[in-house]
Design an enzyme around this catalytic site. Structure first.
Site, PDB file in Angstrom:
ATOM      1  N   ASN A  64      42.423  44.146  34.346  1.00 44.45           N
ATOM      2  CA  ASN A  64      43.013  43.500  33.165  1.00 44.45           C
ATOM      3  C   ASN A  64      41.996  42.858  32.217  1.00 44.45           C
ATOM      4  O   ASN A  64      42.281  42.683  31.041  1.00 44.45           O
ATOM      5  CB  ASN A  64      44.111  42.493  33.558  1.00 44.45           C
ATOM      6  CG  ASN A  64      43.618  41.384  34.441  1.00 44.45           C
ATOM      7  OD1 ASN A  64      42.481  41.410  34.906  1.00 44.45           O
ATOM      8  ND2 ASN A  64      44.463  40.412  34.693  1.00 44.45           N
ATOM      9  N   GLU A 104      39.226  35.364  43.156  1.00 38.92           N
ATOM     10  CA  GLU A 104      40.426  34.990  42.416  1.00 38.92           C
ATOM     11  C   GLU A 104      41.422  36.112  42.616  1.00 38.92           C
ATOM     12  O   GLU A 104      41.197  37.249  42.196  1.00 38.92           O
ATOM     13  CB  GLU A 104      40.137  34.802  40.925  1.00 38.92           C
ATOM     14  CG  GLU A 104      41.328  34.211  40.193  1.00 38.92           C
ATOM     15  CD  GLU A 104      41.612  34.886  38.880  1.00 38.92           C
ATOM     16  OE1 GLU A 104      42.808  35.133  38.585  1.00 38.92           O
ATOM     17  OE2 GLU A 104      40.665  35.199  38.149  1.00 38.92           O
ATOM     18  N   CYS A 109      46.643  37.274  35.847  1.00 36.67           N
ATOM     19  CA  CYS A 109      46.844  36.466  37.065  1.00 36.67           C
ATOM     20  C   CYS A 109      47.498  35.156  36.687  1.00 36.67           C
ATOM     21  O   CYS A 109      48.265  34.597  37.453  1.00 36.67           O
ATOM     22  CB  CYS A 109      45.534  36.141  37.762  1.00 36.67           C
ATOM     23  SG  CYS A 109      44.326  37.403  37.704  1.00 36.67           S
TER      24      CYS A 109
HETATM   25  O1  G3P Z   1      44.132  37.763  35.253  1.00 40.36           O
HETATM   26  C1  G3P Z   1      42.887  37.228  35.212  1.00 40.36           C
HETATM   27  C2  G3P Z   1      42.844  35.764  34.893  1.00 40.36           C
HETATM   28  O2  G3P Z   1      41.531  35.335  35.022  1.00 40.36           O
HETATM   29  C3  G3P Z   1      43.520  35.374  33.612  1.00 40.36           C
HETATM   30  O3  G3P Z   1      42.748  34.975  32.571  1.00 40.36           O
HETATM   31  O4  G3P Z   1      42.334  34.196  30.273  1.00 40.36           O
HETATM   32  O5  G3P Z   1      44.391  35.481  30.781  1.00 40.36           O
HETATM   33  O6  G3P Z   1      44.166  33.165  31.605  1.00 40.36           O
HETATM   34  P1  G3P Z   1      43.458  34.408  31.220  1.00 40.36           P
END
Ligand code: G3P
Length: 478
Positions: A158, A253, A287
């Site tokens: 992603n 993560e 995530c």
């Molecule tokens: O899905 C990965 C995670 O690190 C999300 O990042 O910037 O979308 O909150 P963000």
């Protein structure tokens, strides 16, 4: 079919001796878009050997020079934002505008990492012995941070560029070498990003990028004796890696089921806007997406209505058109999401929209009156489908949140700051956002998950520290 890309080792672009490639299927057209090399275990061994050699002299390269090269790479990365974003659009169906932002954010992250590294790695510590009982002042302990060695970075589909540089930057500034295994979907964007580091002029072998099948090189990489640290972002594979990895520091993560707790006194327009942004941006494939709404019954109807009105306005279609909702990354992902939706249907959830899917494209869907016996109450769809669970007390919301095996982020909406802090304290998640949807950034903030959501903490500063070890020298006076 599909343009073929080489892998990067020892400062060169190489074709694998396997003679095989791995196809990258465009989620929108469902045709093969690109092909990357299916590297062999022997090629991984060579990359590891080169990384070990390159790291030794890199660790002796002055910190300011390491920072200078990172600043250069960051600038080149930003100059290449358009072609890199184009591959993100084709490989992972990221909306065009978001794809450009990912690259720009990555350049900023690398520059900030260089600056932060200079600040925090330029400092050491001096301890004297007479503060501990029984000692005279005859021992001086000098400690500073030294690199770990070879860091293995495995980012997810992603954010193939951003979540790669969030590992590469800290590793390099701290004096480590870096082996990158990009996700298959997103590998071409990652290779292009690596090319920017190549153009910046990093020493040969310091950065490598191997592509290929997880079944062939996945375990081989993560269990490789040459690896001194693993930084992984992704799904369940992370749990398997943590069980198999040797005695090396891990930064993980993994998934999340970020809860959004809504109290009666919340600003309901703000709530609706954040549920849509948090739950549906990049079609829920983050995530940190809002993955379950836990809302007080008294305000539930109003919020559901407001969210539905906003969902009706989202543009659904191909990423090239800058649609809000784009096809999910693979057909198997779309099938998994559909499985959760069908389970909720059988068990009586209220469908606020009609379920609609064409190929990998799934229309945004809010499921109301979801109950704990439905899979979607607990599982992570990683798609544009969001369950709403109505609650009668804050305790009920906290209980649901904490019963999850995940604990990445969460959010709470209320105008009462005291309540917000108490709820945040009670929520078992790495971060709680008050009156905003969960998010990792700004990228220097600490970012961590509890339980199955991860190991350690990320964010620029924490990642630099994690990729170093303390080394002491004690001066003993006669
Ligand atoms: O899905 C990965 C995670 O690190 C999300 O990042 O910037 O979308 O909150 P963000």
């Amino acid at each position: 079919d599909g343009e073929v890309y080489k892998y990067y080792a020892d400062g060169e672009w190489r074709a694998s001796a396997s003679g095989k490639t791995v196809a990258i299927v465009n989620p929108t057209t469902r045709q093969t878009q690109y092909r990357v090399q299916a590297c062999t275990q022997e090629e991984v061994n060579k990359v590891m050997d080169a990384a070990k050699v390159a790291q030794k002299s890199w660790a002796r390269t002055p910190l300011w020079k390491r920072a200078e090269l990172l600043h250069k790479a960051a600038a080149i990365l930003k100059e290449h934002k358009t072609p890199i974003a184009e591959s993100l659009v084709k490989e992972i169906a990221k909306p065009a505008k978001d794809a450009v932002s990912e690259v720009v954010r990555s350049g900023d992250l690398v520059s900030y990492t260089a600056e932060e590294g200079v600040r925090i790695l330029g400092e050491g510590k001096l301890l004297v012995s007479d503060s501990f009982p029984g000692n005279e002042r005859n021992k001086y302990c000098l400690s500073s941070k030294v690199p770990l060695g070879v860091v293995l970075a495995i980012p997810p589909f992603n954010y193939p560029v951003n979540l790669a540089v969030s590992k590469i930057g800290p590793a390099l500034i701290a004096g480590n070498s870096l082996v990158l295994k990009p996700p298959t979907q997103g590998a071409v964007a990652a290779l292009h990003m690596v090319h920017c580091f190549h153009l910046a002029g990093f020493p040969k072998g310091l950065i490598s990028c191997v592509t290929g099948k997880g079944s062939e090189i996945g375990d081989f990489l993560t269990m490789h004796p040459g690896v001194n640290c693993i930084s992984f972002t992704g799904g369940d594979t992370g749990i398997a890696i943590s069980k198999k990895a040797g005695m090396v520091p891990l930064q993980m993560e993994l998934g999340g089921k970020d809860a959004c707790i809504v109290l009666e006194d919340a600003d309901l327009d703000l709530v609706a806007a954040n549920i849509v942004k948090g739950g549906f941006s990049y079609s829920g494939q983050r995530c940190t997406a809002v993955k379950v709404v836990l809302i007080m019954e008294a305000v539930a109807d109003t919020v559901v209505e407001k969210v539905n009105a906003k969902l009706a306005k989202l543009k659904v279609g191909p990423p090239e058109d800058d649609s809000d909702i784009t096809p999910v990354v693979t057909e198997s992902s779309a099938n998994f999401i559909e499985g959760l939706v069908m389970d909720a249907k059988e068990k009586g959830a209220t469908f606020c929209q009609e379920y609609r899917r064409e190929g990998n494209l799934i229309w945004p869907l809010l499921l109301d009156h979801v109950r704990p016996d439905m899979r979607i109450a607990w599982e992570e769809p990683f798609g544009p489908v969001l369950p709403v669970i109505r609650i009668n007390s804050v305790e009920e919301g906290i209980h649901h949140c904490n019963a999850s095996n995940f604990g990445l982020q969460g959010c709470v909406f209320t105008r009462d700051i005291n309540k917000a802090i108490m709820i945040s304290d009670a929520m078992e998640s790495g971060t709680v956002q008050i009156n905003s949807a969960p998010a990792r950034g700004p990228d220097h903030f600490p970012f961590q998950g509890l339980k199955d959501s991860g190991i350690g903490s990320q964010g620029i500063t924490n990642s630099i520290n994690m990729m170093t070890k303390v080394k002491s020298t004690v001066i003993n006076l006669p």
